[in-house]
Design a protein around this motif. Structure first.
Motif, short mmCIF file in Angstrom:
data_model
loop_
_atom_site.label_atom_id
_atom_site.label_comp_id
_atom_site.label_asym_id
_atom_site.label_seq_id
_atom_site.Cartn_x
_atom_site.Cartn_y
_atom_site.Cartn_z
N TRP A 127 0.85 -1.19 0.00
CA TRP A 127 0.00 0.00 0.00
C TRP A 127 0.89 1.24 0.00
O TRP A 127 1.91 1.28 0.67
N SER A 128 0.50 2.25 -0.72
CA SER A 128 1.25 3.50 -0.76
C SER A 128 0.47 4.55 0.03
O SER A 128 -0.67 4.86 -0.29
N VAL A 129 1.09 5.06 1.09
CA VAL A 129 0.44 6.02 1.96
C VAL A 129 1.25 7.31 1.96
O VAL A 129 2.44 7.31 2.27
N GLY A 130 0.62 8.38 1.56
CA GLY A 130 1.29 9.67 1.50
C GLY A 130 1.09 10.45 2.78
O GLY A 130 0.00 10.51 3.34
N ILE A 131 2.16 11.07 3.28
CA ILE A 131 2.10 11.92 4.46
C ILE A 131 2.10 13.36 4.00
O ILE A 131 3.05 13.83 3.37
N LYS A 132 1.04 14.07 4.32
CA LYS A 132 0.89 15.43 3.81
C LYS A 132 1.80 16.42 4.52
O LYS A 132 2.16 16.26 5.69
N ASN A 133 2.12 17.47 3.79
CA ASN A 133 2.88 18.58 4.34
C ASN A 133 1.96 19.39 5.26
O ASN A 133 0.89 19.80 4.85
N PRO A 134 2.37 19.61 6.52
CA PRO A 134 1.50 20.35 7.44
C PRO A 134 1.14 21.75 6.97
O PRO A 134 0.11 22.29 7.37
N ARG A 135 1.98 22.35 6.12
CA ARG A 135 1.72 23.73 5.68
C ARG A 135 1.20 23.80 4.25
O ARG A 135 0.95 24.90 3.76
N ALA A 136 1.07 22.68 3.59
CA ALA A 136 0.58 22.67 2.21
C ALA A 136 -0.17 21.37 2.00
O ALA A 136 0.43 20.35 1.67
N GLU A 137 -1.47 21.43 2.21
CA GLU A 137 -2.27 20.22 2.25
C GLU A 137 -2.23 19.43 0.94
O GLU A 137 -2.45 18.22 0.93
#
Length: 349
Positions: free
Chosen positions: A240-250
């Protein structure tokens, strides 16, 4: 694809204000399709194309989802209903907002006879992670929440936060070592103590749902009840590929992690700020009583969601070197630290 609960915007991502738990998202690119049609094109030779059955909603106050891989739509809906029943049952154990929950009764009375097995189990796990992180993870920080919430809950609150004396008083009521836990009773060793399991309960509930589904023969499924855990690989045969978002750029990712029977959790003060200036938040250093501002967010990959949840909470108040040394102690594999200037530092066990 079966959609049992709506709340999606057109691109298949939950709409609304970003929170602590929504910095993790599933990337549809791994399957070569968008999330809105996840599961399409995965037919196996000589067999009917399997489907993903998807539920989205809220668990323990956080956005939650379940992407269940099952060829029988009716059975998939029964499985999802059973999973949600387990979530609601566990919420009645761990909720701080239900006065009848086991946790609320413990906090009110200072002790709880014949505690639910799940409460005993999670408190034992909390103590393990507290020891592994040198006390940085500590479920007894609820008195600090009360001090900050009461301070900022009044008009014209001092923007510099609670007084040093009030913070010291709350810290004096913290200390996981002063909680006695056994099958017959949970008790506090000091008056005024209180527990919060918000830094670990969502991971634990995610794991319980995953275990329930596994016991029913489910594979190739992604569970997110506040934290994300993968059962096996994606049906396409890759992680599975799970992306972690940038806290300052959703709309941007700081990293993409591959999960195969693993979990990932992200913590950050952005989830609940007490003040408009966003200087004070819900993650506390149990030693100083101050709020976590060392990083914008911390993400941890671990074998279980319980472990990932506890470590991402603890690492939010730990220097990177100390946090890195704690990874291997509990079998976690990676951590991502987003610094205030936006740089990302990755550490592996």
């Amino acid at each position: 694809m079966t959609i049992l609960s709506n709340g999606l915007n057109p691109d298949g991502v939950l709409a609304g204000r970003i929170t602590r738990r929504r910095f993790i998202r599933v990337s549809g690119a791994v399957a070569g399709v968008s999330l809105a049609v996840l599961g399409a094109g995965l037919a196996r030779p000589g067999r009917t194309s399997p489907l993903f059955h998807e539920w989205r909603g809220v668990a323990l106050g956080a956005d939650a989802s379940l992407r269940l891989y099952h060829p029988d739509a009716a059975e998939a809906e029964r499985l999802i209903a059973d999973a949600l029943a387990e979530v609601h049952r566990l919420e009645r154990v761990f909720s701080l907002y239900d006065n009848t929950s086991a946790l609320s009764r413990l906090n009110s009375d200072g002790e709880l006879a014949d505690p639910p097995q799940e409460l005993v189990e999670l408190l034992a796990a909390s103590a393990r992670y507290a020891r592994a992180t040198g006390g940085a993870f500590d479920p007894t920080v609820q008195p600090l929440w009360t001090v900050y919430a009461n301070h900022f809950g009044v008009a014209e609150a001092d923007p510099n936060g609670p007084s040093a004396a009030d913070i010291r008083g709350a810290v004096a009521k913290c200390g996981y070592q002063r909680v006695t836990v056994d099958a017959g009773k949970v008790a506090f060793g000091q008056s005024g103590m209180a527990l919060t399991l918000n830094g670990i309960a969502q991971g634990y509930i995610t794991d319980r749902v995953a275990e329930l589904l596994r016991a029913r023969g489910v594979t190739h499924t992604l569970v997110d009840m506040g934290e994300t855990r993968a059962l096996d690989v994606h049906p396409a045969g890759r992680p599975w590929s799970v992306g972690i978002k940038n806290p300052r750029a959703e709309d941007r990712l700081i990293a993409t992690v591959a999960l195969d029977n693993q979990a990932v959790s992200t913590s950050g003060g952005y989830g609940t700020e007490f003040d408009a200036a966003e200087r004070f938040n819900h993650i506390f250093d149990p030693t100083t009583g101050l709020c976590a501002n060392r990083y914008l967010s911390v993400s941890v990959v671990a074998p279980t969601a319980t472990c990932a949840d506890a470590l991402s909470t603890a690492f939010s108040v730990m220097p990177i070197d100390r946090a890195s040394s704690a990874l291997a102690k509990v079998g976690a594999t990676r951590a991502y630290f987003v610094l205030p200037d936006g740089r990302v530092i990755e550490r592996s066990a």
